[in-house]
Write a protein that holds these residues in place. Structure first.
Motif, PDB file in Angstrom:
ATOM      1  N   VAL A 174       0.838  -1.215  -0.082  1.00 46.29           N
ATOM      2  CA  VAL A 174       0.025   0.018   0.086  1.00 46.29           C
ATOM      3  C   VAL A 174       0.949   1.350   0.157  1.00 46.29           C
ATOM      4  O   VAL A 174       1.843   1.248   0.714  1.00 46.29           O
ATOM      5  N   GLU A 175       0.394   2.262  -0.763  1.00 48.15           N
ATOM      6  CA  GLU A 175       1.139   3.693  -0.703  1.00 48.15           C
ATOM      7  C   GLU A 175       0.531   4.336   0.393  1.00 48.15           C
ATOM      8  O   GLU A 175      -0.585   4.708   0.431  1.00 48.15           O
ATOM      9  N   TYR A 176       1.513   4.721   1.130  1.00 48.96           N
ATOM     10  CA  TYR A 176       1.297   5.931   2.343  1.00 48.96           C
ATOM     11  C   TYR A 176       1.939   7.140   2.085  1.00 48.96           C
ATOM     12  O   TYR A 176       3.005   7.326   1.755  1.00 48.96           O
ATOM     13  N   LYS A 177       1.062   8.157   2.355  1.00 50.43           N
ATOM     14  CA  LYS A 177       1.558   9.652   2.086  1.00 50.43           C
ATOM     15  C   LYS A 177       1.288  10.212   3.651  1.00 50.43           C
ATOM     16  O   LYS A 177       0.369  10.154   4.351  1.00 50.43           O
ATOM     17  N   TYR A 178       2.133  11.055   3.983  1.00 53.12           N
ATOM     18  CA  TYR A 178       2.195  11.942   5.222  1.00 53.12           C
ATOM     19  C   TYR A 178       2.639  13.355   5.107  1.00 53.12           C
ATOM     20  O   TYR A 178       3.381  13.543   4.234  1.00 53.12           O
ATOM     21  N   PHE A 179       2.084  13.976   6.088  1.00 56.77           N
ATOM     22  CA  PHE A 179       2.624  15.527   6.108  1.00 56.77           C
ATOM     23  C   PHE A 179       2.371  15.943   7.642  1.00 56.77           C
ATOM     24  O   PHE A 179       1.462  15.447   8.199  1.00 56.77           O
ATOM     25  N   ILE A 180       2.987  16.978   8.082  1.00 51.07           N
ATOM     26  CA  ILE A 180       2.804  17.513   9.375  1.00 51.07           C
ATOM     27  C   ILE A 180       2.323  19.058   9.420  1.00 51.07           C
ATOM     28  O   ILE A 180       2.763  19.757   8.319  1.00 51.07           O
ATOM     29  N   ARG A 181       1.439  19.235  10.008  1.00 48.94           N
ATOM     30  CA  ARG A 181       0.956  20.662  10.093  1.00 48.94           C
ATOM     31  C   ARG A 181       1.396  21.128  11.332  1.00 48.94           C
ATOM     32  O   ARG A 181       0.776  20.794  12.539  1.00 48.94           O
ATOM     33  N   ALA A 182       2.138  22.074  11.344  1.00 42.76           N
ATOM     34  CA  ALA A 182       2.459  23.050  12.700  1.00 42.76           C
ATOM     35  C   ALA A 182       1.382  24.230  12.938  1.00 42.76           C
ATOM     36  O   ALA A 182       1.124  24.609  11.659  1.00 42.76           O
ATOM     37  N   PHE A 183       1.131  24.371  14.068  1.00 42.77           N
ATOM     38  CA  PHE A 183       0.059  25.491  14.314  1.00 42.77           C
ATOM     39  C   PHE A 183       0.490  26.340  15.351  1.00 42.77           C
ATOM     40  O   PHE A 183       1.248  25.902  16.452  1.00 42.77           O
ATOM     41  N   ASP A 184       0.003  27.585  15.795  1.00 45.20           N
ATOM     42  CA  ASP A 184       0.438  28.377  16.651  1.00 45.20           C
ATOM     43  C   ASP A 184      -0.915  28.620  17.384  1.00 45.20           C
ATOM     44  O   ASP A 184      -2.146  28.682  16.959  1.00 45.20           O
ATOM     45  N   ASN A 185      -0.854  29.537  18.454  1.00 45.57           N
ATOM     46  CA  ASN A 185      -1.933  30.046  19.121  1.00 45.57           C
ATOM     47  C   ASN A 185      -2.718  31.173  18.731  1.00 45.57           C
ATOM     48  O   ASN A 185      -3.700  31.973  19.104  1.00 45.57           O
ATOM     49  N   ARG A 186      -2.301  31.869  17.459  1.00 43.60           N
ATOM     50  CA  ARG A 186      -2.784  33.072  16.852  1.00 43.60           C
ATOM     51  C   ARG A 186      -3.387  32.383  15.500  1.00 43.60           C
ATOM     52  O   ARG A 186      -4.100  33.179  14.733  1.00 43.60           O
ATOM     53  N   GLY A 187      -3.541  31.165  15.425  1.00 42.31           N
ATOM     54  CA  GLY A 187      -4.340  30.525  14.149  1.00 42.31           C
ATOM     55  C   GLY A 187      -3.510  30.313  12.982  1.00 42.31           C
ATOM     56  O   GLY A 187      -3.999  30.163  12.072  1.00 42.31           O
ATOM     57  N   ARG A 188      -2.163  30.439  13.059  1.00 43.41           N
ATOM     58  CA  ARG A 188      -1.390  30.768  11.856  1.00 43.41           C
ATOM     59  C   ARG A 188      -0.951  28.730  11.741  1.00 43.41           C
ATOM     60  O   ARG A 188      -0.934  28.070  12.724  1.00 43.41           O
ATOM     61  N   ILE A 189      -0.725  28.483  10.327  1.00 43.05           N
ATOM     62  CA  ILE A 189      -0.351  27.055  10.321  1.00 43.05           C
ATOM     63  C   ILE A 189       0.714  27.070   9.387  1.00 43.05           C
ATOM     64  O   ILE A 189       0.975  27.938   8.282  1.00 43.05           O
TER      65      ILE A 189
END
Length: 402
Positions: A174-189
């Motif tokens: 199976v092909e798996y894909k991933y990403f990470i999403r960083a976020f802060d307390n001001r709603g930025r990603i």
């Protein structure tokens, strides 16, 4: 997107100028894997343009910075069309009629994601670098994954101290894909790069057939099996059990089997112990990926009642094509076993009247053996034969003297 002028330059001297713009985020565009930069306008009015700059390290920034693009002063976004294997550190300089802002301060770096696959544990391990730029406002990371043509789903929510995650229960091929999403307390990603991995595992053999379990002598049985060896898997294990109601346990591992059929002997008292066998194919992690049919030895027993010989045996288990018949052999006066009769597949006994046999064939005892014969319906074109143990029954010879 406003057309920009690319102006590579080495930043050797910094002249104090307008206020630096503050970067909102630096992120990877998950659609094309390029770098997105977004910033607030400089507090200094009448900005002519902004310079997009990067550094490879922060020590010292003034000697390692390179400004590589210029955008008009009313533009607050920029996409960098080159993805570096190692994430760069970005900053923005404002330029007005008097000068330009310093390179120092307000540095941002995207999250770089790397993954490794442990096929034996069926795990994918994710590691990433910390997002640089939001300082104490950084709140955490969200981990996203998808399988093949599916959609991305969040699989973990982690705080700022967690820079790794193990995804368990991974499926093969199976092909798996991933990403990470960083976020802060001001709603930025900010998004990381996307990493993918195809969890390749060689397919199991197209077939494994336990051809037969056959008695060799009073202390040994022979187990023979055939398998497709044209693929990448040629390791097998032989398992055995004392009954069909108990679990099979591994008895012997057979690595790099180079020919088919392949046979191996097991030592046991063949007159009184019935043992069940199975063959499993093993992948590169020594995990079973497919199994054969089950086979067992036949135990033949007999007694004489007057002139009647009574034979009983356990049914053979289990030809892939089923049992065609049982062949019954008796030893003749030349000490050779000869076929005397057959029994149907469901039969487990046979009776013979010894009074019809020439006395020269008996000599105080009579010997038997049977064979279980497979039908022609084996899906792999194999026809197995399983021989039982041999038995000798004592008989009483009565002499009449007139």
């Amino acid at each position: 997107m406003v057309l920009v002028q690319i102006l590579p330059e080495s930043v050797d001297a910094q002249i104090e100028g307008p206020e630096k713009p503050i970067i909102n985020f630096v992120s990877i565009d998950t659609a094309d894997q390029n770098v997105l930069l977004n910033w607030n306008p400089s507090a200094t009015p009448n900005i002519l343009h902004y310079k997009i700059c990067y550094l490879t390290n922060l020590s010292p920034p003034s000697s390692t910075g390179v400004c590589f693009a210029t955008v008009p002063g009313d533009n607050l976004n920029y996409k960098y069309d080159t993805v570096s294997l190692n994430p760069l550190i970005y900053t923005i300089k404002a330029v007005d009629a008097i000068g330009e802002s310093l390179l120092d301060g307000d540095f941002h770096r995207t999250v770089k994601l790397d993954i490794t696959y442990d096929s034996c544990s069926q795990e994918i391990n994710l590691k990433w670098g910390k997002y640089l730029g939001w300082k104490e406002n950084l709140t955490g990371y969200r981990v996203f994954s998808k399988e093949s043509s599916g959609s991305f789903k969040e699989i973990a929510l982690l705080d700022t101290n967690k820079l790794s995650f193990t995804h368990t229960g991974i499926k093969e091929n199976v092909e798996y894909k991933y990403f990470i999403r960083a976020f802060d307390n001001r709603g930025r990603i900010s998004y990381s790069n996307i990493r993918s991995y195809y969890t390749f595992m060689p397919p199991p053999p197209s077939f494994i057939n336990l051809d037969y379990v056959s008695v060799l002598d009073n202390q040994n049985v022979e187990i023979s099996f055939s398998a497709d060896l044209t693929g990448e898997i040629n390791d097998f294990q032989l398992l055995r059990a004392s009954s069909l109601n108990t679990s099979f346990t591994s008895w012997r591992t057979l690595n790099d089997v180079g020919h088919s059929p392949f046979s191996i002997n097991d030592r046991l008292p063949t007159r009184g112990v019935q043992t069940y066998y199975r063959i499993d194919a093993l992948n590169s992690c020594s995990n079973p990926v497919s199994s054969s049919n089950i086979g067992s030895n036949i135990i033949l027993r007999g007694e004489v009642d007057g002139t009647i010989a009574k034979l009983t045996w356990n049914p053979y288990t289990d030809f892939a094509g089923g049992i065609e018949e049982y062949a019954i052999y008796r030893m003749n006066e030349y000490d050779e076993f000869e076929l005397i009769n057959t029994a149907q597949a469901g039969d487990v006994s046979y009776i013979e009247d010894l009074s019809t046999i020439s006395s020269g064939a008996m000599k105080g005892e009579i010997s038997y053996q049977i064979e279980a014969i497979e039908t022609d319906n084996n899906p792999n074109g194999i026809k197995g034969i399983s021989r039982s143990n041999k038995i000798s029954i004592s008989i009483v010879t009565r002499l009449f003297v007139p």
